[in-house]
Each structure stands twice: as structure tokens, then as C-alpha cells.
Design an enzyme around this catalytic site. Structure first.
Site: not given
Length: 165
Positions: A134-136
């Protein structure tokens, strides 16, 4: 042989690419399978064929979209890179909890390299497995969104979805 499917989501189309062992090798908010596969490490690329469903992978995404934000945590990912920092950073990124985003600085610290803020940003930018890694959930130091390969509207939707759930 790799398999891929594209799902409709409130954030836009999500394409998933998985290997025979059921690990996600690429995922992104796009319908361009070739561009998505190009994000994978060359050693992970194989011919790819479309399927209607990827079983437990698509089930996990559906559960996530319904509000079970931890459903995607059980899905294995297969990511490779030439450097050990990115591989480690991607593993650490999976530990960032939904609804609790961190800054690039905090992420670098979590990855054991507090001075490597640019390296942390590079791990986000080079992540081929959006949503599952989850780079978001990584933000600028001032709390603003920063960048996101799939667009800031998608990043904002994901963060709002996780905050609301």
C-alpha cells in the site's frame, strides 16, 4: 503462465496479474496490462492470459471494497528488485495499517534507514503491486498526498475509504 483480470472499483478499473502459485505480481488502477507487466522485475515476467476471476485474490479485493480492509493482507505478493533496500521497504510497507498513513520520513525510519527518505519515495514510486503493497498510505511530510502512479484522485479515494471504514 500469468493470469490477469480487471475489476471495476469505485476508484476506477483495477487490473491484477498473478502467477500460477496465486501471488500477485502486478496490480494497478489501469486497463493496460502490458504497461502493468512492464513494472514487474524481468525475472517475473511470463506470457499472460485473461481470466474472469482470480479466486481468492479477487475475493480479497471485493472484501476490501466492502470495508474489510485487512482482507488484502492475506494475499501474497511476488516482487523483486536488484537492491535489498527496495525489497525490504516493500515488506515494511505492507505493515502500514489502513487508516494510519505515514510520511515518507516515518516510512524510511520504519524501514531502518531514517536518512533514506528519497529511497523510501523510490520504493513507493517503483511499487508494481498497488493496493496490496500500500504505497498509497505514504504521504509527504506536510501531510499532503504527494504523488501516485495511478493518480491523486485514486490515492485520495483509497485513503478516504480506509479512513471511513
Amino acid at each position: 503462465m500469468l493470469q490477469h483480470t480487471t475489476m471495476d472499483t469505485p476508484a476506477g478499473p483495477l487490473t491484477l496479474v498473478a502467477g500460477a502459485a496465486g501471488a500477485v505480481r502486478a496490480a494497478g488502477f489501469t486497463t493496460d496490462v502490458d504497461a502493468l507487466c512492464a513494472l514487474m522485475h524481468p525475472s517475473l515476467r511470463e506470457p499472460v492470459r485473461p481470466v474472469d476471476d482470480l479466486g481468492r485474490i479477487t475475493d480479497a479485493v471485493r472484501a476490501y471494497l466492502r470495508g474489510d480492509l485487512t482482507a488484502i493482507d492475506a494475499i501474497r505478493t511476488e516482487q523483486r528488485t536488484r537492491g535489498p533496500f527496495l525489497t525490504h521497504a516493500w515488506q515494511v510497507m505492507r505493515e502500514i495499517k489502513p487508516g494510519a498513513p505515514v510520511t515518507y520520513t516515518a516510512f524510511a525510519d520504519m524501514a531502518g534507514r531514517p536518512a533514506a527518505v528519497r529511497g523510501a519515495a523510490a520504493a513507493c514510486a517503483r511499487n508494481p503491486v498497488a493496493l496490496f503493497t500500500p504505497c498509497h498510505r505514504v504521504l509527504r511530510t506536510d501531510g499532503s498526498l504527494g504523488g501516485y502512479r495511478w493518480g491523486l484522485d485514486v490515492k485520495r479515494w483509497l485513503l478516504d475509504h480506509e479512513r471511513a471504514a
